[in-house]
Design an enzyme around this catalytic site. Structure first.
Site, PDB file in Angstrom:
ATOM      1  N   GLY A   1       0.813  -1.216   0.000  1.00 27.10           N
ATOM      2  CA  GLY A   1       0.000   0.000   0.000  1.00 27.10           C
ATOM      3  C   GLY A   1       0.843   1.261   0.000  1.00 27.10           C
ATOM      4  N   ASP A   2       0.196   2.403  -0.182  1.00 22.72           N
ATOM      5  CA  ASP A   2       0.843   3.716  -0.193  1.00 22.72           C
ATOM      6  C   ASP A   2       1.907   3.847  -1.278  1.00 22.72           C
ATOM      7  OD1 ASP A   2      -0.527   4.345   2.296  1.00 22.72           O
ATOM      8  OD2 ASP A   2       0.937   3.043   3.258  1.00 22.72           O
ATOM      9  N   GLU A   3       1.734   3.137  -2.376  1.00 20.15           N
ATOM     10  CA  GLU A   3       2.772   3.134  -3.407  1.00 20.15           C
ATOM     11  C   GLU A   3       2.747   4.398  -4.267  1.00 20.15           C
ATOM     12  OE1 GLU A   3       0.441   0.763  -3.101  1.00 20.15           O
ATOM     13  OE2 GLU A   3       1.385  -1.181  -2.781  1.00 20.15           O
TER      14      GLU A   3
ATOM     15  N   LYS B   1      -0.425   5.204  -5.863  1.00 20.21           N
ATOM     16  CA  LYS B   1      -1.430   4.849  -6.875  1.00 20.21           C
ATOM     17  C   LYS B   1      -2.242   6.069  -7.296  1.00 20.21           C
ATOM     18  CE  LYS B   1      -3.113   1.869  -3.979  1.00 20.21           C
ATOM     19  NZ  LYS B   1      -2.038   1.880  -2.965  1.00 20.21           N
TER      20      LYS B   1
ATOM     21  N   ASN C   1      -9.923   3.680   4.924  1.00 19.73           N
ATOM     22  CA  ASN C   1      -8.599   3.364   5.461  1.00 19.73           C
ATOM     23  C   ASN C   1      -7.537   3.645   4.407  1.00 19.73           C
ATOM     24  OD1 ASN C   1      -9.584   1.341   3.843  1.00 19.73           O
ATOM     25  ND2 ASN C   1      -8.790  -0.345   5.037  1.00 19.73           N
TER      26      ASN C   1
ATOM     27  N   GLY D   1      -5.866   6.273   1.485  1.00 17.65           N
ATOM     28  CA  GLY D   1      -5.748   7.710   1.335  1.00 17.65           C
ATOM     29  C   GLY D   1      -4.934   8.012   0.105  1.00 17.65           C
ATOM     30  N   HIS D   2      -5.469   8.824  -0.759  1.00 16.68           N
ATOM     31  CA  HIS D   2      -4.702   9.253  -1.917  1.00 16.68           C
ATOM     32  C   HIS D   2      -4.360  10.711  -1.733  1.00 16.68           C
ATOM     33  CE1 HIS D   2      -5.307   5.680  -4.081  1.00 16.68           C
ATOM     34  NE2 HIS D   2      -6.537   5.895  -4.463  1.00 16.68           N
TER      35      HIS D   2
ATOM     36  N   ARG E   1     -23.924 -11.555   6.524  1.00 16.37           N
ATOM     37  CA  ARG E   1     -25.243 -11.120   6.029  1.00 16.37           C
ATOM     38  C   ARG E   1     -26.034 -10.320   7.065  1.00 16.37           C
ATOM     39  NH1 ARG E   1     -25.856 -16.851   3.704  1.00 16.37           N
ATOM     40  NH2 ARG E   1     -24.453 -17.069   5.471  1.00 16.37           N
TER      41      ARG E   1
ATOM     42  N   GLN F   1      -4.935   0.119  -0.927  1.00 13.94           N
ATOM     43  CA  GLN F   1      -3.940  -0.758  -0.267  1.00 13.94           C
ATOM     44  C   GLN F   1      -3.065  -1.463  -1.320  1.00 13.94           C
ATOM     45  OE1 GLN F   1      -7.434  -1.469   0.992  1.00 13.94           O
ATOM     46  NE2 GLN F   1      -7.154   0.266   2.307  1.00 13.94           N
TER      47      GLN F   1
ATOM     48  N   GLY G   1      -1.671   9.190   9.892  1.00 16.94           N
ATOM     49  CA  GLY G   1      -0.576  10.012  10.385  1.00 16.94           C
ATOM     50  C   GLY G   1       0.528   9.183  11.029  1.00 16.94           C
TER      51      GLY G   1
ATOM     52  N   ARG H   1       5.565   5.271   8.658  1.00 18.12           N
ATOM     53  CA  ARG H   1       5.641   3.987   7.956  1.00 18.12           C
ATOM     54  C   ARG H   1       6.994   3.345   8.212  1.00 18.12           C
ATOM     55  NH1 ARG H   1       3.371   7.000   2.760  1.00 18.12           N
ATOM     56  NH2 ARG H   1       1.174   6.983   3.332  1.00 18.12           N
TER      57      ARG H   1
HETATM   58  P1  GDP Z   1      -1.533   5.644  -2.505  1.00 15.44           P
HETATM   59  O1  GDP Z   1      -1.956   5.335  -1.128  1.00 15.44           O
HETATM   60  O2  GDP Z   1      -0.864   4.493  -3.163  1.00 15.44           O
HETATM   61  O3  GDP Z   1      -2.619   6.206  -3.350  1.00 15.44           O
HETATM   62  O4  GDP Z   1      -0.430   6.754  -2.379  1.00 15.44           O
HETATM   63  P2  GDP Z   1      -0.577   8.297  -2.685  1.00 15.44           P
HETATM   64  O5  GDP Z   1      -1.039   8.481  -4.069  1.00 15.44           O
HETATM   65  O6  GDP Z   1      -1.326   8.921  -1.583  1.00 15.44           O
HETATM   66  O7  GDP Z   1       0.939   8.734  -2.657  1.00 15.44           O
HETATM   67  C1  GDP Z   1       1.685   8.754  -1.502  1.00 15.44           C
HETATM   68  C2  GDP Z   1       2.533  10.015  -1.408  1.00 15.44           C
HETATM   69  O8  GDP Z   1       3.624   9.924  -2.294  1.00 15.44           O
HETATM   70  C3  GDP Z   1       1.842  11.319  -1.738  1.00 15.44           C
HETATM   71  O9  GDP Z   1       2.230  12.275  -0.791  1.00 15.44           O
HETATM   72  C4  GDP Z   1       2.371  11.672  -3.124  1.00 15.44           C
HETATM   73  O10 GDP Z   1       2.378  13.066  -3.366  1.00 15.44           O
HETATM   74  C5  GDP Z   1       3.761  11.131  -3.042  1.00 15.44           C
HETATM   75  N1  GDP Z   1       4.346  10.751  -4.317  1.00 15.44           N
HETATM   76  C6  GDP Z   1       3.765  10.059  -5.326  1.00 15.44           C
HETATM   77  N2  GDP Z   1       4.664   9.828  -6.309  1.00 15.44           N
HETATM   78  C7  GDP Z   1       5.846  10.382  -5.911  1.00 15.44           C
HETATM   79  C8  GDP Z   1       7.159  10.445  -6.465  1.00 15.44           C
HETATM   80  O11 GDP Z   1       7.446   9.947  -7.553  1.00 15.44           O
HETATM   81  N3  GDP Z   1       8.132  11.067  -5.702  1.00 15.44           N
HETATM   82  C9  GDP Z   1       7.869  11.621  -4.482  1.00 15.44           C
HETATM   83  N4  GDP Z   1       8.869  12.193  -3.800  1.00 15.44           N
HETATM   84  N5  GDP Z   1       6.643  11.575  -3.931  1.00 15.44           N
HETATM   85  C10 GDP Z   1       5.649  10.974  -4.624  1.00 15.44           C
END
Ligand code: GDP
Length: 434
Positions: free
Chosen positions: A12-14, A16, A38, A40-41, A142, A223, A301, A304
């Site tokens: 997760g938190d990649e 996306k 749960n 967050g983008h 159910r 995730q 918050g 990680r």
């Molecule tokens: P998700 O949970 O997979 O959707 O992750 P998020 O889209 O919320 O991204 C996580 C964090 O990484 C955010 O604060 C983005 O702004 C940051 N982010 C995304 N791509 C990059 C990148 O290539 N470099 C950096 N430094 N930050 C990034």
């Protein structure tokens, strides 16, 4: 064009959100297919930061249809909060649709989540305590309340009544007076129903219509693969299925509607909460990556955990999702670290070589990662916009990852900004032509 699934290829938190945002520009419909608030983008648009927990990020484009699919669990108060937040910032939410079949998070789900984690003590899973697990549990039992129930006061009251009694019992060991008031809860949820009504729809039909008309539909996962309820590091997983196969169930389309599966992975690894993490860096370098990568949860918050890129786990994700493309994010975070290490296999506590993620959790818990060392790169890369502008060592790193994962890298993130990406090879031409 096609059905495109976007999934997390790690824990997760990649990042996306950024890929979804970029691909959404060319899509007609964006669907979330599992999870709840749960996830967050974070999307940075023209220097302005947007955080979404439930609403698909495609909403920032006028005229897009953004669907919260039947596989998602919805906390209506959170949803309405996001809706009002968008309106305050001048964004029109009229393209939003919510599946009538999606399940609702109820106040007792949140209470049970908190109580459950407290009971587990040291064994806690590290859930976000938003009630998501208990809500999915009720769905399977159910006993769930669905979005469509909000439109029928009598049914809603009856269903809440049926659900309340066992919840009172379950909560009693933790709370002397669980304060579950049938009347107040029904009234509260009917009020939510009035607010949500304009958005409620048969979203599976909507997806089918779009795909049938040859439009592009993006299925957005929350995730990541290693947190999958069936295929992840159980029990340290989420309570839904974030892998590509679940897009069909969670949106209501058939497998043949999926044409591409994009996996998103960081250039290193992070995970939140408890559970095995063979490449964890519990040291200065791990803290440095956490700091430089801003590795703190959008939703919780929480700090990680950080570590080297794990190619065993990434290969596993490539296989389970049958990835057709990889997006590698946050490559910029690795600049200045030399040498770079990547895990290519594990070694079991008995000395066996493990090229694949072991199926037994005890083996994984005790496994140690074995690394290859690659030269690092000194320069900041945030301004690079093409593969050719990247330092040779960064390109070599990406080649190594792609070769070992067995998937082409088609997008690389070099900073949080929307424009801070590099489309690799044919990827951009392919997408623009679509
Ligand atoms: P998700 O949970 O997979 O959707 O992750 P998020 O889209 O919320 O991204 C996580 C964090 O990484 C955010 O604060 C983005 O702004 C940051 N982010 C995304 N791509 C990059 C990148 O290539 N470099 C950096 N430094 N930050 C990034």
């Amino acid at each position: 064009m096609p059905g495109i699934v976007i999934v997390g290829a790690q824990w997760g938190d990649e990042g996306k959100g950024k890929l979804t945002d970029l691909l959404a520009e060319r899509a007609d419909v964006v669907v979330r297919f599992q999870g709840g608030n749960n996830a967050g983008h974070t999307i940075v648009r023209d220097g302005e930061e947007f955080k979404f927990h439930l609403i698909p990020s495609g909403i920032l484009y006028p005229g897009k249809t953004c669907v919260v699919g039947n596989g998602v669990v919805i906390d209506p108060a959170i949803f309405i909060g996001e809706l009002d937040g968008l309106r305050r910032r001048g964004i029109d939410p009229s393209g939003l649709r919510i599946s009538a079949n999606a399940h609702l998070i109820m106040p007792y789900h949140v209470m049970l989540d908190t109580a459950g984690e407290a009971k587990l003590g040291k064994l806690e899973i590290g859930t976000t305590k938003r009630g998501i697990g208990p809500c999915y549990a009720d769905k399977a039992a159910r006993l769930g309340i669905r979005v469509q129930d909000l439109l029928d006061a009598k049914i809603l009251r009856k269903k809440i009544m049926a659900a309340l009694e066992p919840k009172q019992q379950m909560l009693r060991p933790f709370l002397r007076d669980p304060k579950l008031d049938l009347h107040a809860m029904t009234e509260e949820y009917l009020r939510y129903g009035h607010r949500l009504e304009p958005f409620i729809a048969d979203t599976a039909r909507l997806c089918w219509d779009a795909l049938d008309a040859g439009r592009t539909v993006i299925f957005e996962g929350a995730q990541g693969t290693l947190l999958d309820l069936d295929h992840g590091t159980y029990p340290f997983v989420t309570s839904s299925n974030p892998i590509a196969g679940a897009a069909c169930v969670g949106a209501g389309v058939g497998p043949a509607d999926i044409d591409e599966v994009w996996g998103v992975a960081k250039a290193y690894t992070t995970r939140v909460g408890a559970g095995p993490f063979p490449t964890e860096l519990d040291d200065q370098l791990g803290a440095h990556i956490r700091e430089r990568g801003g590795e703190r949860g959008t939703t919780t918050g929480r700090d990680r955990r950080t570590g080297w890129l794990d190619l065993v786990a990434l290969r596993y994700a490539a296989r389970l999702n049958r990835l057709s493309a990889l997006a590698i994010t946050k490559l910029d975070v690795l600049s200045g670290i030399d040498p770079l290490r990547v895990a290519v296999r594990y070694r079991s506590s008995e000395g066996a070589r493990l090229d694949e993620l072991p199926y037994h959790q005890s083996v994984l818990h005790a496994a140690e990662a074995e690394y290859e060392e690659l030269p690092g790169f000194e320069d900041e890369i945030g301004a690079c916009r093409s593969e050719a502008e990247l330092p040779t060592e960064a390109r070599d790193y990406l080649d190594f990852v792609s070769e070992h994962a067995g998937v082409a890298i088609r997008l690389v993130g070099v900073g949080p900004g929307r424009e801070q990406v590099i489309w690799m090879g044919e990827a951009e031409r392919h997408l623009r032509a679509a």
